[in-house]
Structures are given as C-alpha cells and as structure tokens.
Design an enzyme around this catalytic site. Structure first.
Site, PDB file in Angstrom:
ATOM      1  N   ASP A 111      -5.663 -85.291 -38.442  1.00 42.05           N
ATOM      2  CA  ASP A 111      -6.807 -84.554 -37.911  1.00 42.05           C
ATOM      3  C   ASP A 111      -6.687 -83.228 -38.841  1.00 42.05           C
ATOM      4  O   ASP A 111      -6.438 -83.133 -40.095  1.00 42.05           O
ATOM      5  CB  ASP A 111      -6.527 -84.559 -36.451  1.00 42.05           C
ATOM      6  CG  ASP A 111      -8.052 -84.322 -35.898  1.00 42.05           C
ATOM      7  OD1 ASP A 111      -8.694 -83.048 -36.187  1.00 42.05           O
ATOM      8  OD2 ASP A 111      -8.596 -85.065 -35.014  1.00 42.05           O
ATOM      9  N   HIS A 182     -10.026 -78.695 -33.652  1.00 37.78           N
ATOM     10  CA  HIS A 182     -10.082 -80.443 -33.362  1.00 37.78           C
ATOM     11  C   HIS A 182      -8.777 -80.873 -33.253  1.00 37.78           C
ATOM     12  O   HIS A 182      -8.573 -81.633 -32.498  1.00 37.78           O
ATOM     13  CB  HIS A 182     -10.815 -80.854 -34.393  1.00 37.78           C
ATOM     14  CG  HIS A 182     -11.496 -82.400 -33.976  1.00 37.78           C
ATOM     15  ND1 HIS A 182     -10.634 -83.484 -34.258  1.00 37.78           N
ATOM     16  CD2 HIS A 182     -12.526 -82.792 -33.339  1.00 37.78           C
ATOM     17  CE1 HIS A 182     -11.484 -84.535 -33.638  1.00 37.78           C
ATOM     18  NE2 HIS A 182     -12.442 -83.970 -33.225  1.00 37.78           N
ATOM     19  N   SER A 327     -22.406 -75.175 -17.548  1.00 34.60           N
ATOM     20  CA  SER A 327     -22.147 -74.434 -18.422  1.00 34.60           C
ATOM     21  C   SER A 327     -20.660 -73.903 -18.285  1.00 34.60           C
ATOM     22  O   SER A 327     -19.953 -74.167 -17.234  1.00 34.60           O
ATOM     23  CB  SER A 327     -22.995 -73.106 -18.369  1.00 34.60           C
ATOM     24  OG  SER A 327     -22.471 -71.929 -19.102  1.00 34.60           O
TER      25      SER A 327
END
Length: 659
Positions: A111, A182, A327
């Site tokens: 990653d 990420h 949200s």
C-alpha cells in the site's frame, strides 16, 4: 524470460538477465530497475520502443509488456463480525486460543506505507518474532528501524524505482513511511493492536483493533502520489514471498486484463504456490457493471459492505421538513437559526451545481448553505470549495450514479450527505420556494443499524469479463466508514489545507465443515481451458515444461466454491465439484438449491457422507434454462450443503447471452 534457459556459465539469473539485456540494447546497465526471482521470471527496465522490440525478438524472451499504473482502493467491525464473543464463527474455541493461533501469522500489506508511531502498531505483551521471518525494516531519513519497528511491525520496505522512472511531478521522500493514510488505515484494519478510547474527533468512540490483533505486520510501500506502478508491485510481491509472509493484502488494482498481462495475478500465482493467501479488493468502481479488478481465481477478491453503525446528520428546511443524512463533521455547529440555501445559481457557472474549484461566486455564496451535487471531485473537496467561497454549510446530494449510498466524511465545515431521493426533494424545494433556507445538525454515532451488511454502492460489480464462468467477487467485508489508524502528517480529509490531526480516521477463520480445494495443477488446467498459448501460460505459472495435457472443457469446471452459469448455445450447463471434509468424522450433508423460475436445478447425489476427516466426495449439478429467455437477462440462486452443524452455501449467478 524463459527462466530455464539460463546458461550454466551464469551464477545467477540476475547476471544472465543483465548480460542478455546489454547484448540486445544500447541502454545503460542502470536501466534495469528490478530483477525478479519468485513472483516473476524476468526483469523491469527502462526501454525505448526500439529496444523493447529488439528484446521481444529474442528466443530467450517470453514477452515484453509495458508497465501498468494501478490505483488505490480506498472499531465496530470485530463486534459486528462476531469476533468479540465465543460464539459465531469461532464456536468451539476461546478468543485467547484464537489470538494465540494468529500470533505467528505474518500479514504483508502492499500500500502507501505505514505510520509506525501509531498505537495500533504497539507490540505490548507480544512474543518474539517468528524465527522463520527473513524480512527487515529499511532505513530512511524519517524511518529508523531500531526505533520504528518492533514485534508487531516486523517489516517495512519501499519500492519506488518504477515510480521514479515514470514520475513527472517530482520525486517523493524515499521511505517506508506513509504520507497518504491509506496504507496505515488498511494495515491497522487487518492486524492493528487494541487501542482504548479511539475515535475520529469524537466519532465512533471505543476500542479500535484489527481483525487479527495478535498477527504480525510487514508493510511494503508501492503506491506514491502518481499511483502504484506494476513493476514496483511485482518487486514487493517478489520480496514478500522471500521474506516469509503468510498473507498478502492488496487494496489496489487497475481493472481487468488477461491473466498473462495482469501483474498482480502473476505475482499472486507464485504466492499461492508457496501457500500464501492473497486477498485483494474488488475495486471502488461500482455500481457500474463489469467494473471488477483482481479476478484471478487464485486470488480472494473482496467487495465492500457496510456494518451496523452509522453517523446520522440532519437537514431541516424552511418548510419544516427534516431529512436524514450522514456526516463526520466535528467542529462548531450552525446553531438553530435557518440560513439561506442556494443551488445552481451560485455563480452562474455550469459546474457550480458540482461545487468544483473556482465555480462558486463568493458574492452569492457567502454566509449561506450550498447544495452541491456529488460527483467529479472528491466529496471533502466540495466542502473546502464552499468554505473558501464563504459558505457556512453544505448539503451534499447524491445523483443517479451513487443512488442511496451514503458515505460519512470529516468535512471542514458543517455538511450533511443525503441520498438521491432526498437530494431530488431538496433540489426541487430550492427551485420552487420563495426564500429557501436550511439548518444542519449532527447526531453523533449510532449502532445496531438494520439492514446490515449491504453491498456498498462504490464496491465494484461483476460479471467477470476475463472469465465469465468464475463468479467474482468472492466475499464482501466491512469497507464503509471503518475506524482505523491514521498518520499524523495528514488531516482526516487528506486535503493539504486540512490542518486538523487525529490518530484515527474513518474510511470507506473458521471451521466451515466443507471446503472446495484447488491445486496449482488445477489452475494450470483452468488457464489451458482459456485457449491461452503455452507462452502466455508460462508467464503466469513460471514452469519450464508446462503442457495442456490436462484441460477443462469449460473454465467453469474449476473446483470453485461458487457457480457462474452462462447460457449461450446450449440451455444445459453441467458442472462437477469436489468437497473436502474439514469437520467431524461421520458427517452427513443434504443438498438444497435455489434458482429463478426460468431455471431448473438438479444435484446428484443429493446426500454426501464423509466417514473421515479429509475425505473427498464429488457431486454434479445440472442447470437447465427454459426456452425463449431474453438475452442479457440475469438471475441469482444457490446450492447449499447442510447438516445440523454447518451450512455450506455456494452462490450461483445466471446469465443469458446472445448466440
């Protein structure tokens, strides 16, 4: 390269590759970026088109392929999956036993790297690193292996030669450290240590832990600002195999391609032969059909699903109607006073409804709530655009492309995301009301949301365009609004202007009784059934004397745990499968089948008896379509073997094609 053709005069394949390369090209020796040993037989190099063609003509070369750019597929979960109790999939084993069993499992994550200071990578109370581990942590200016690696984070490498050769936007710091977020998020989701009182700015507060908190982690940074280069990915897979990982996890992909041209599929085949489980994300290109990546049958392809947790937010309009959304906004609220709501006229720009950069007129937007359509730009970026133009709030409304899927984001201003139906209602309200207003409010975290799980709208869909007879993805896993570790160099939105910092962010094993087993030789027979040339098959399987003496009559004959039935020239499709008993001796299973009304399914035999653990039994299932079914029709069903202890269900998809 034809690996087996290395002359005896060369000590290593690397020496042979380099010499052969030099003899056929005028390129400098340092043009070779990588030589591969395990995941691939060959090398990566920077070549001109003429040099590539010269190599392609060599008898020692199987093929020359252009490098591919791949893209990233971007607490409550363990409890939701039943991993926090002595029930569910772990029945018969205590959690302590299962944690002990996983402590020697090494997960390799390819990653964007890792933020090692995160508490999710603490090695408190962990035993010594398994002696079989051959990997290491690589030093860099911002990464000290003696400080940043431990008995949890046992490996950290980076691969950037392909990226450096292709990058036009300047070189990044060469380091295993994560500057994106990420990689840290995916690594801690897989095997992060338990952290108490974790939250994203107060949301999803509680314990954060990976799915296998006692497992070890090795991170391989292959993704950079401009993407993830296939040459770097292959080098990382090659190294991870040699390092000794047990699992390879890749949350990245680049669409579907024939297996001989699919870098990840080729590397995964070598890993599979070494007993390494390769798990890849299906992609984030849903809900479009045929949008899958990583579809090779030796890869476990994972789609994204929801869990039973939500982050409600509300928009109250001037007509008194209250609409639900989601949200993760955590700043000061708007209060209770209604504020003017604007849409589409926010500057006269044709893209103003999308709230793209530069599309909003501050004179119109200042002090108002802006209704923005989802699409084109990042959701959080739209909020930043509204804020920069002076807006005080945003309603982010889905369009047909996203439907009713809601993704919660940590916006820079008060913002509520709503689905398409609600979005259409609000759009109509703004257009017709004389003085449209809105006020936004936020409801924190709620759990036990039903129904769950459901497939996330962004999760890539089938059918499998490379091999329609193989059903993909294989499973779904929690992939929407997941709390996990986050680097301190990046704000929760990932935007440069986001100066907020958080240690966690929210991003979007077992005794089954019976298993469907497949060997490397089965996968060779599968590849042969695709009518690939021997050279193409050699690229994938890396065997010198591969033949197609054994070949399935249909790719769907592979002993796969699901069925993808394609009705074309014939209305009858018949497959044989073999089940292996990993449950108790003396187990007896009976079959049941479900199918659309226009398909008849028969299974023989209808009962299977397994006298011993490890026994194998075969069954044949026949699918018969009615006449006259319209082409391009789709349907779904299942074949299930069950007894009082287990239910082994194989999903079935049905497709009718034009002859």
């Amino acid at each position: 390269m034809k690996h087996h053709q290395k002359p005896l005069s060369y000590a290593t394949h690397s020496d042979w590759y380099s010499d052969h390369f030099q003899s056929l090209t005028s390129a400098a020796p340092d043009s070779i970026l990588y030589t591969y040993d395990s995941a691939y037989h060959g090398f990566a190099a920077a070549l001109s088109p003429e040099e590539a063609e010269s190599l392609r003509q060599s008898d020692s070369v199987l093929g020359v392929y252009e490098d591919t750019v791949y893209t990233l597929h971007t607490t409550r979960t363990p409890e939701f999956l039943g991993l926090e109790t002595d029930l569910g999939p772990w029945i018969g084993h205590s959690l302590q036993e299962l944690n002990q069993a996983s402590q020697d499992v090494i997960i390799g994550v390819l990653d964007t790297g890792v933020w090692p200071e995160s508490k999710s990578f603490s090695d408190a109370n962990m035993p010594d690193v398994p002696s079989r581990w051959r990997g290491e942590c690589e030093a860099a200016d911002d990464f000290d292996p003696k400080i940043h690696c431990n008995k949890k984070l046992i490996g950290a490498r980076f691969f950037s030669r392909g990226y450096n050769m292709a990058a036009s936007d300047g070189k990044e710091t060469q380091s295993p450290r994560d500057g994106d977020g990420h990689g840290t998020h995916t690594a801690s989701t897989a095997a992060g240590s338990q952290v108490e009182n974790a939250s994203l700015l107060g949301y999803a507060s509680g314990k954060a832990r990976g799915m296998a908190p006692q497992a070890r982690l090795a991170t391989y940074k292959v993704c950079w600002k401009s993407g993830c280069l296939g040459s770097d990915i292959l080098a990382a897979m090659d190294r991870a195999i040699l390092d000794g990982v047990d699992v390879l996890s890749l949350s990245l992909g680049g669409g579907s391609a024939p297996y001989a041209r699919d870098t990840i599929a080729i590397g995964a085949f070598a890993a599979m032969e070494k007993g390494i489980v390769v798990s890849c994300s299906a992609g984030n290109s849903g809900p479009a059909k045929a949008s899958l990546a990583n579809v090779a049958p030796w890869i476990m392809t994972v789609g994204a699903g929801t869990i039973d947790r939500d982050f409600p937010a509300f928009a109250v309009l001037g007509n008194g109607e209250k609409y639900n959304g989601v949200s993760l906004y955590s700043g000061e609220g708007m209060g209770s006073k209604p504020v003017e709501l604007v849409y589409n006229k926010a500057g006269g720009n044709s893209s103003s409804n999308l709230c793209l950069a530069g599309s909003l007129d501050p004179a119109i937007v200042r002090g108002k709530v802006v209704l923005c359509d989802r699409g084109i730009s990042a959701r959080v970026e739209k909020g930043a655009v509204v804020k920069e133009a002076g807006g005080v709030g945003m309603i982010l409304a889905n369009t047909a492309a996203s439907g009713e899927e809601l993704v919660a984001d940590s916006h820079l201003l008060p913002a509520v995301a709503v689905g398409r139906k609600v979005g259409d209602v609000i759009r109509q309200y703004v257009k017709t009301a004389e003085n449209p207003t809105a006020v936004l409010s936020f409801g924190g975290t709620v759990v036990n949301v039903k129904p769950s799980p459901v497939v996330a709208a962004f999760s890539s869909r089938g059918p499998n365009t490379v091999t329609p007879q193989i059903l993909k993805p294989d499973v779904i896993g929690p992939g929407l609004n997941i709390l996990a570790a986050w680097p301190q160099a990046v704000g929760p939105t990932g935007l440069e202007k986001d100066t907020r910092r958080t240690q966690f962010n929210i991003m979007s094993a077992l005794s089954p009784g019976l298993v469907y087993d497949a060997t490397p030789d089965d996968y060779v027979a599968f590849l042969c059934s695709l009518d690939y040339t021997i050279e193409m098959i050699q690229v994938v399987v890396k065997r010198p004397n591969v033949t197609c003496a054994r070949k399935f009559r249909d790719p769907g004959q592979l002993n796969y745990p699901s069925f993808s039935v394609v009705f074309g020239k014939s209305r009858v499709v018949r497959y044989t499968r073999e089940l292996t008993n990993v449950g108790a001796a003396g187990s007896v299973y009976r079959v049941s089948a479900e199918a659309p009304s226009n398909v008849v399914v028969s299974v023989k035999p209808s009962n299977l008896v397994f006298r011993n653990v490890g026994d194998k039994q075969r069954y044949t299932v026949t699918f018969v379509s009615q006449k006259g079914v319209d082409p391009l029709t789709n349907g779904f069903g299942s074949v299930t073997w069950k007894n009082d202890q287990n239910q082994v269900r194989s999903p079935v998809s049905f497709t009718w094609t034009r002859v």
